[in-house]
Design an enzyme around this catalytic site. Structure first.
Site, PDB file in Angstrom:
ATOM      1  N   HIS A 188       2.773  56.744  35.345  1.00  0.00           N
ATOM      2  CA  HIS A 188       2.278  56.421  36.678  1.00  0.00           C
ATOM      3  C   HIS A 188       2.936  57.316  37.731  1.00  0.00           C
ATOM      4  O   HIS A 188       4.137  57.207  37.985  1.00  0.00           O
ATOM      5  CB  HIS A 188       2.586  54.951  36.967  1.00  0.00           C
ATOM      6  CG  HIS A 188       2.125  54.464  38.294  1.00  0.00           C
ATOM      7  ND1 HIS A 188       2.998  54.015  39.258  1.00  0.00           N
ATOM      8  CD2 HIS A 188       0.879  54.345  38.809  1.00  0.00           C
ATOM      9  CE1 HIS A 188       2.317  53.625  40.320  1.00  0.00           C
ATOM     10  NE2 HIS A 188       1.027  53.815  40.087  1.00  0.00           N
TER      11      HIS A 188
ATOM     12  N   HIS B  89      -0.728  59.705  46.521  1.00  0.00           N
ATOM     13  CA  HIS B  89      -1.408  58.415  46.487  1.00  0.00           C
ATOM     14  C   HIS B  89      -1.892  57.996  47.862  1.00  0.00           C
ATOM     15  O   HIS B  89      -3.032  57.561  48.037  1.00  0.00           O
ATOM     16  CB  HIS B  89      -0.465  57.341  45.921  1.00  0.00           C
ATOM     17  CG  HIS B  89      -1.035  55.970  45.941  1.00  0.00           C
ATOM     18  ND1 HIS B  89      -0.933  55.129  47.033  1.00  0.00           N
ATOM     19  CD2 HIS B  89      -1.730  55.279  44.999  1.00  0.00           C
ATOM     20  CE1 HIS B  89      -1.535  53.986  46.763  1.00  0.00           C
ATOM     21  NE2 HIS B  89      -2.025  54.052  45.545  1.00  0.00           N
TER      22      HIS B  89
END
Length: 294
Positions: free
Chosen positions: A38, A80
């Site tokens: 991640h 992100h």
């Protein structure tokens, strides 16, 4: 072993958006548990940085995850958030900057401040990367799990992703490269059904994952699952929503289930035992170690 798929092409034409000509979605192998790093090994190094991806690769992650935002000049930045305030302490939005401008902005100090026990002065100089930077660094030595963030209505982001993946040889004209273990070199994911359907029409050979965020336990209607099975290879769901009945229902439809974001080792083991197909984790070393016991 590969899951059996139902013939959903006729159903697709009823639901619109994805034509039957696009072909069946790609089946993901169901004989292994995937460790998806991640934002890289982001428990140990600044998220989405080249050092984080290098460490994830060293730890044996099956995929490194990249979140993409489109910049002012139509390039793809690996980040992100749509703003720079959390990581770089700046009010600017990604879409208001060029990729070259983002490449000059350091953000590693945020990680050092949040993680004093593993802080490294070298991290302070870490700057934002473009998708092209990551692909040029790793090429076909890594597998990529890429999320399109806020792809919009006009297809620019989808076209840009496919352009870069083609330019760096991750996908060919008609098929996706596989690694030595048979895993596709790239998986694309998004919360946007429209974006995924567009991608499936353009490149039906690329595995696609539809992301969901549930308030409670994960649940999708049978009609939604049928539609999903026409363009997607699987779903991504939050750990708090996952349960065995949902995973079984997805598997019955030929869909893989990947769970985000899991760092606790007991939780990782729980999802392995539950039959999930993979997890997103900041700690790929832990997930690799636990999955290899099976």
């Amino acid at each position: 072993m590969i899951r059996n798929m139902f013939g959903w092409l006729a159903i697709l034409s009823i639901f619109s958006g994805c034509s039957a000509d696009a072909g069946d979605p790609v089946l993901l192998p169901d004989d292994r548990f995937l460790t998806i790093a991640h934002r890289g090994a982001s428990a140990y190094r600044p998220e989405h940085s080249i050092p984080a991806y290098l460490l994830a690769d060293e730890m044996g992650a099956d995929y490194i995850e990249l979140d993409l935002q489109m910049t002012r000049d139509g390039q793809l930045a690996v980040i992100h958030d749509n703003r720079l305030d959390r990581l770089a302490g700046m009010p600017e939005r990604v879409r208001d900057l060029t990729l070259d401008e983002m490449r000059r902005i350091p953000y590693g100090n945020h990680f050092n401040e949040e993680n004093p026990g593993i802080a490294d002065p070298d991290f302070a100089g870490v700057t934002f990367s473009g998708l092209s930077d990551v692909l040029s660094r790793f090429g076909n030595t890594a597998n990529y799990y890429i999320e399109l963030k806020d792809p919009g209505k006009w297809g620019e982001m989808e076209e840009a992703v496919l352009r870069d993946l083609t330019a760096y040889g991750i996908i060919g004209e008609r098929d996706v490269e596989s690694d030595p273990e048979g895993l596709p070199r790239v998986i694309l994911q998004s919360f946007s059904e429209q974006s995924l359907i567009r991608l499936h029409e353009l490149r039906p050979d690329i595995p696609l994952i539809r992301l969901y965020s549930f308030k409670g336990e994960a649940h999708l209607s049978s009609s939604t699952v049928r539609k999903l099975a026409g363009y997607a290879s699987g779903v991504g769901i939050p750990a708090a929503s996952a349960h065995s009945d949902f995973i079984e229902k997805m598997h019955d439809a030929g869909l893989a289930v990947h769970i985000f974001t899991v760092n606790d080792e007991d939780e990782i083991q729980k999802f392995i035992d539950m039959g999930a197909d993979g997890i997103f984790t900041d700690r790929p070393d832990a997930a690799v170690r636990l999955s290899q016991r099976h």
